[in-house]
Design an enzyme around this catalytic site. Structure first.
Site, PDB file in Angstrom:
ATOM      1  N   THR A  10      29.353  52.700  36.499  1.00  0.00           N
ATOM      2  CA  THR A  10      30.345  52.566  35.942  1.00  0.00           C
ATOM      3  C   THR A  10      31.183  51.440  36.108  1.00  0.00           C
ATOM      4  OG1 THR A  10      31.549  53.771  37.500  1.00  0.00           O
ATOM      5  CG2 THR A  10      30.866  55.314  35.630  1.00  0.00           C
ATOM      6  N   ASP A  13      28.657  45.504  37.764  1.00  0.00           N
ATOM      7  CA  ASP A  13      27.341  45.035  38.072  1.00  0.00           C
ATOM      8  C   ASP A  13      26.380  46.491  37.776  1.00  0.00           C
ATOM      9  OD1 ASP A  13      28.353  43.026  39.298  1.00  0.00           O
ATOM     10  OD2 ASP A  13      27.488  43.189  41.119  1.00  0.00           O
ATOM     11  N   GLN A  81      34.143  50.747  47.800  1.00  0.00           N
ATOM     12  CA  GLN A  81      35.490  50.331  47.711  1.00  0.00           C
ATOM     13  C   GLN A  81      35.201  48.683  47.505  1.00  0.00           C
ATOM     14  OE1 GLN A  81      38.259  48.745  47.280  1.00  0.00           O
ATOM     15  NE2 GLN A  81      38.507  48.610  49.239  1.00  0.00           N
ATOM     16  N   SER A 123      27.336  41.269  50.659  1.00  0.00           N
ATOM     17  CA  SER A 123      28.301  40.469  50.137  1.00  0.00           C
ATOM     18  C   SER A 123      28.409  39.135  50.930  1.00  0.00           C
ATOM     19  CB  SER A 123      29.873  41.252  50.084  1.00  0.00           C
ATOM     20  OG  SER A 123      30.970  40.400  49.766  1.00  0.00           O
ATOM     21  N   GLU A 125      31.095  37.889  51.371  1.00  0.00           N
ATOM     22  CA  GLU A 125      32.539  38.136  52.141  1.00  0.00           C
ATOM     23  C   GLU A 125      32.256  38.223  53.813  1.00  0.00           C
ATOM     24  OE1 GLU A 125      35.813  38.052  51.059  1.00  0.00           O
ATOM     25  OE2 GLU A 125      36.767  38.854  52.705  1.00  0.00           O
ATOM     26  N   TYR A 147      36.966  45.231  54.649  1.00  0.00           N
ATOM     27  CA  TYR A 147      36.119  45.167  53.510  1.00  0.00           C
ATOM     28  C   TYR A 147      34.890  44.358  54.038  1.00  0.00           C
ATOM     29  CZ  TYR A 147      33.103  43.785  49.282  1.00  0.00           C
ATOM     30  OH  TYR A 147      32.133  43.614  48.388  1.00  0.00           O
ATOM     31  N   GLY A 183      37.092  44.130  37.144  1.00  0.00           N
ATOM     32  CA  GLY A 183      38.208  45.009  37.176  1.00  0.00           C
ATOM     33  C   GLY A 183      39.493  43.863  37.334  1.00  0.00           C
TER      34      GLY A 183
HETATM   35  P1  NAP Z   1      33.186  47.762  40.877  1.00  0.00           P
HETATM   36  O1  NAP Z   1      33.243  47.093  39.633  1.00  0.00           O
HETATM   37  O2  NAP Z   1      34.365  47.834  41.658  1.00  0.00           O
HETATM   38  O3  NAP Z   1      32.160  48.856  40.693  1.00  0.00           O
HETATM   39  C1  NAP Z   1      32.147  49.592  42.073  1.00  0.00           C
HETATM   40  C2  NAP Z   1      31.509  51.101  41.543  1.00  0.00           C
HETATM   41  O4  NAP Z   1      31.515  52.093  42.607  1.00  0.00           O
HETATM   42  C3  NAP Z   1      32.140  51.807  40.542  1.00  0.00           C
HETATM   43  O5  NAP Z   1      31.238  52.402  39.751  1.00  0.00           O
HETATM   44  C4  NAP Z   1      32.841  52.917  41.312  1.00  0.00           C
HETATM   45  O6  NAP Z   1      33.184  54.035  40.545  1.00  0.00           O
HETATM   46  C5  NAP Z   1      31.748  53.295  42.344  1.00  0.00           C
HETATM   47  N1  NAP Z   1      32.334  54.035  43.419  1.00  0.00           N
HETATM   48  C6  NAP Z   1      33.514  53.608  44.308  1.00  0.00           C
HETATM   49  N2  NAP Z   1      33.490  54.454  45.105  1.00  0.00           N
HETATM   50  C7  NAP Z   1      32.813  55.678  44.907  1.00  0.00           C
HETATM   51  C8  NAP Z   1      32.388  56.708  45.720  1.00  0.00           C
HETATM   52  N3  NAP Z   1      33.151  57.272  46.684  1.00  0.00           N
HETATM   53  N4  NAP Z   1      31.256  57.419  45.273  1.00  0.00           N
HETATM   54  C9  NAP Z   1      30.540  57.059  43.958  1.00  0.00           C
HETATM   55  N5  NAP Z   1      30.810  56.140  43.541  1.00  0.00           N
HETATM   56  C10 NAP Z   1      32.111  55.137  43.811  1.00  0.00           C
HETATM   57  O7  NAP Z   1      31.956  46.666  41.742  1.00  0.00           O
HETATM   58  P2  NAP Z   1      31.113  45.511  41.207  1.00  0.00           P
HETATM   59  O8  NAP Z   1      31.962  44.346  41.111  1.00  0.00           O
HETATM   60  O9  NAP Z   1      30.333  46.030  40.107  1.00  0.00           O
HETATM   61  O10 NAP Z   1      30.214  45.311  42.506  1.00  0.00           O
HETATM   62  C11 NAP Z   1      28.936  46.140  42.885  1.00  0.00           C
HETATM   63  C12 NAP Z   1      28.782  46.199  44.288  1.00  0.00           C
HETATM   64  O11 NAP Z   1      28.499  44.762  44.763  1.00  0.00           O
HETATM   65  C13 NAP Z   1      29.828  46.590  45.276  1.00  0.00           C
HETATM   66  O12 NAP Z   1      29.240  47.271  46.482  1.00  0.00           O
HETATM   67  C14 NAP Z   1      30.536  45.204  45.678  1.00  0.00           C
HETATM   68  O13 NAP Z   1      31.147  45.660  47.082  1.00  0.00           O
HETATM   69  C15 NAP Z   1      29.258  44.325  45.761  1.00  0.00           C
HETATM   70  N6  NAP Z   1      29.523  43.057  45.529  1.00  0.00           N
HETATM   71  C16 NAP Z   1      30.435  42.562  44.380  1.00  0.00           C
HETATM   72  C17 NAP Z   1      30.495  41.327  44.231  1.00  0.00           C
HETATM   73  C18 NAP Z   1      31.196  40.914  43.077  1.00  0.00           C
HETATM   74  O14 NAP Z   1      31.605  39.448  43.004  1.00  0.00           O
HETATM   75  N7  NAP Z   1      31.283  41.390  42.180  1.00  0.00           N
HETATM   76  C19 NAP Z   1      30.075  40.118  45.243  1.00  0.00           C
HETATM   77  C20 NAP Z   1      29.407  40.980  46.507  1.00  0.00           C
HETATM   78  C21 NAP Z   1      29.106  42.054  46.490  1.00  0.00           C
HETATM   79  P3  NAP Z   1      34.324  54.419  39.690  1.00  0.00           P
HETATM   80  O15 NAP Z   1      34.099  53.719  38.471  1.00  0.00           O
HETATM   81  O16 NAP Z   1      34.688  55.939  39.480  1.00  0.00           O
HETATM   82  O17 NAP Z   1      35.816  53.641  40.422  1.00  0.00           O
HETATM   83  O1  G4F Z   2      39.028  37.751  43.067  1.00  0.00           O
HETATM   84  P1  G4F Z   2      39.303  38.598  44.438  1.00  0.00           P
HETATM   85  O2  G4F Z   2      40.088  39.434  44.859  1.00  0.00           O
HETATM   86  O3  G4F Z   2      37.774  38.412  45.239  1.00  0.00           O
HETATM   87  P2  G4F Z   2      37.373  38.230  46.736  1.00  0.00           P
HETATM   88  O4  G4F Z   2      38.168  38.751  47.591  1.00  0.00           O
HETATM   89  O5  G4F Z   2      36.649  36.944  46.974  1.00  0.00           O
HETATM   90  O6  G4F Z   2      36.139  39.318  46.781  1.00  0.00           O
HETATM   91  C1  G4F Z   2      35.243  39.520  45.592  1.00  0.00           C
HETATM   92  O7  G4F Z   2      34.074  38.772  46.071  1.00  0.00           O
HETATM   93  C2  G4F Z   2      33.483  39.158  47.113  1.00  0.00           C
HETATM   94  C3  G4F Z   2      32.169  38.336  47.314  1.00  0.00           C
HETATM   95  O8  G4F Z   2      32.476  37.135  48.185  1.00  0.00           O
HETATM   96  C4  G4F Z   2      32.948  40.806  46.893  1.00  0.00           C
HETATM   97  F1  G4F Z   2      32.160  41.083  47.973  1.00  0.00           F
HETATM   98  C5  G4F Z   2      34.158  41.554  46.537  1.00  0.00           C
HETATM   99  O9  G4F Z   2      33.744  43.032  46.134  1.00  0.00           O
HETATM  100  C6  G4F Z   2      35.020  40.965  45.516  1.00  0.00           C
HETATM  101  O10 G4F Z   2      34.094  41.087  44.298  1.00  0.00           O
HETATM  102  O11 G4F Z   2      39.897  36.889  45.330  1.00  0.00           O
HETATM  103  C7  G4F Z   2      39.432  35.686  45.290  1.00  0.00           C
HETATM  104  C8  G4F Z   2      40.413  34.686  45.971  1.00  0.00           C
HETATM  105  C9  G4F Z   2      40.938  35.143  47.452  1.00  0.00           C
HETATM  106  O12 G4F Z   2      40.951  33.985  48.232  1.00  0.00           O
HETATM  107  C10 G4F Z   2      42.451  35.540  47.055  1.00  0.00           C
HETATM  108  O13 G4F Z   2      43.328  35.444  48.136  1.00  0.00           O
HETATM  109  O14 G4F Z   2      41.475  34.535  44.959  1.00  0.00           O
HETATM  110  C11 G4F Z   2      42.629  34.572  46.064  1.00  0.00           C
HETATM  111  N1  G4F Z   2      43.835  34.996  45.055  1.00  0.00           N
HETATM  112  C12 G4F Z   2      44.912  34.274  44.886  1.00  0.00           C
HETATM  113  N2  G4F Z   2      45.823  34.831  44.134  1.00  0.00           N
HETATM  114  C13 G4F Z   2      43.945  35.961  44.358  1.00  0.00           C
HETATM  115  C14 G4F Z   2      45.294  36.146  43.802  1.00  0.00           C
HETATM  116  N3  G4F Z   2      43.214  37.171  44.405  1.00  0.00           N
HETATM  117  C15 G4F Z   2      43.452  38.358  43.663  1.00  0.00           C
HETATM  118  N4  G4F Z   2      42.756  39.483  43.604  1.00  0.00           N
HETATM  119  N5  G4F Z   2      44.851  38.378  42.976  1.00  0.00           N
HETATM  120  C16 G4F Z   2      45.690  37.012  43.088  1.00  0.00           C
HETATM  121  O15 G4F Z   2      47.046  37.277  42.513  1.00  0.00           O
END
Ligand code: NAP
Ligand code: G4F
Length: 332
Positions: A10, A13, A81, A123, A125, A147, A183
């Site tokens: 949901t 990704d 999370q 990630s 991160e 995280y 999100g």
């Molecule tokens: P996301 O939009 O936040 O989606 C997270 C998903 O995990 C949602 O479907 C959520 O369900 C589910 N979830 C959370 N807690 C759960 C639980 N306890 N049991 C079952 N399902 C649960 O994240 P995303 O951006 O698609 O990222 C996907 C994955 O890649 C994550 O592991 C994230 O940490 C990792 N990642 C993301 C990025 C990025 O930039 N997007 C980069 C590197 C790694 P609900 O819909 O119910 O909340």
């Molecule tokens: O968009 P962010 O919250 O993403 P962040 O922290 O880089 O994490 C995302 O990318 C990771 C991969 O590197 C994933 F693993 C993780 O799940 C997630 O998808 O913040 C990006 C940057 C940060 O440096 C933050 O301090 O934007 C800066 N920022 C500045 N103002 C803000 C804001 N971030 C958020 N969320 N909200 C602000 O108002």
């Protein structure tokens, strides 16, 4: 017909990956947790094509049952999370959902379908306070958030299960990737949504944190293809997935607001609540290995991505507004 099990279907990704696999002819099993209100926004177009399984990352029995029922050829463990800022106020929940749950999922696969190919959502991160630039597969980790620490655990336990049990387990070290399904609390979506709302006169200002943070931002639709490619190889391995380009939050604001003819400096308010206890100042990925071994390349540029997100937000905010106007026009 190949079968895939996706956790986190949901989310951003998971929804793109499910569409991609359905188009390839896969039977897609989507695991979702129970929520008090339905959360099918990202998957509404394909909801009826997914075989739904109920489960929670923290509940091993439910994961085992999901793997037993689906008997997948491929498992994509995307659930977590995923919001870095939430990991300081909720460090234990993040540890359970983002770290230990990976062992739950690996155990479920090991016990129920050990020959399934497994993808772990690691990630950038994990690089945190970066030890070299650009970051690649061999760069040391120095996580800067609960995280990031949790993802390091998830990464290494995946490597360990590959080496201990000979499982086909891959870890994708993905840099930030975004889309219109991102999100709303993440900075790209927060900015594109604000640009749209301010343009349409339904928001006055944007409260924001660190403008100097630098990220390597790509398009989620490109990145999920890399996940699939990793599981099509003869040998399991770990790969950095990134664009190799870095932009600041300030660049993001400039591109989003100028797309709707506004100057972001007239609307932003610096708000300390969005500053982090420990910041990741910069992330820049070197994805040469993925380019060479997977033949993967990112297709959408940063500017195209932000324009796409602003355009989608404009459409959505306009539609929401029309809906409320129609509602308020109803005489009771
Ligand atoms: P996301 O939009 O936040 O989606 C997270 C998903 O995990 C949602 O479907 C959520 O369900 C589910 N979830 C959370 N807690 C759960 C639980 N306890 N049991 C079952 N399902 C649960 O994240 P995303 O951006 O698609 O990222 C996907 C994955 O890649 C994550 O592991 C994230 O940490 C990792 N990642 C993301 C990025 C990025 O930039 N997007 C980069 C590197 C790694 P609900 O819909 O119910 O909340
Ligand atoms: O968009 P962010 O919250 O993403 P962040 O922290 O880089 O994490 C995302 O990318 C990771 C991969 O590197 C994933 F693993 C993780 O799940 C997630 O998808 O913040 C990006 C940057 C940060 O440096 C933050 O301090 O934007 C800066 N920022 C500045 N103002 C803000 C804001 N971030 C958020 N969320 N909200 C602000 O108002």
């Amino acid at each position: 017909m190949k079968k895939a099990l996706i956790t986190g279907v949901t989310g951003q990704d998971g929804s793109y990956l499910a569409e991609f696999l359905l188009e390839k002819g896969y039977k897609v099993y989507g695991m979702r947790r129970r929520t008090s209100t339905p959360n099918y926004e990202n998957v509404h177009a394909i909801k009826d094509q997914i075989e739904w399984l109920s489960g929670d990352l923290t509940d091993l029995a439910s994961l085992m049952e999901a793997v037993r029922i689906s008997q997948p050829d491929e498992v994509y463990n995307l659930a977590a999370q995923s919001y870095v800022a939430a990991s300081w106020p909720q460090p234990l929940a993040t540890g359970h959902m983002t770290a230990l749950s990976v062992t739950n999922m690996l155990e479920a696969v090991r016990m129920m379908k050990p020959d399934a190919k497994y993808y772990q959502a690691s990630s950038s991160e994990m690089f945190g306070k970066v030890q070299e630039t650009p970051q690649k597969e061999t760069t040391s980790f120095y996580p800067r958030s609960p995280y990031g620490v949790a993802k390091v655990y998830g990464h290494w336990i995946t490597v360990n299960y590959r080496e201990s049990f000979n499982m086909f387990a891959c870890s994708g070290i993905l840099f930030n990737h975004e889309s219109p399904r991102r999100g709303h609390e993440f900075v790209t979506r927060k900015v594109t949504d604000a640009a749209a709302r301010i343009k349409l006169g339904v928001q006055k200002e944007l409260r924001i944190g660190n403008l100097d943070a630098l990220r390597d931002w790509g398009f989620a639709g490109d990145y999920i293809k890399a996940m699939w490619l990793m599981l099509q190889q003869d040998e399991p391995d770990d790969y950095v997935i990134s664009t190799g380009e870095m932009h600041s939050v300030r660049d993001l604001l400039e591109i989003a607001f100028s797309h709707v003819g506004l100057d972001y400096r007239d609307y932003i308010v610096m708000d300390p609540q969005f500053m982090r206890p420990a910041e990741v100042d910069l992330l820049l990925g070197d994805c040469s290995k993925a380019k060479q071994q997977l033949g993967w390349i990112p297709e959408v540029s940063f500017e195209q991505l932000i324009h796409m997100m602003v355009d989608e937000d404009l459409k959505r905010v306009k539609a929401e507004h029309r809906y409320y106007e129609e509602l308020s026009g109803v005489t009771v």
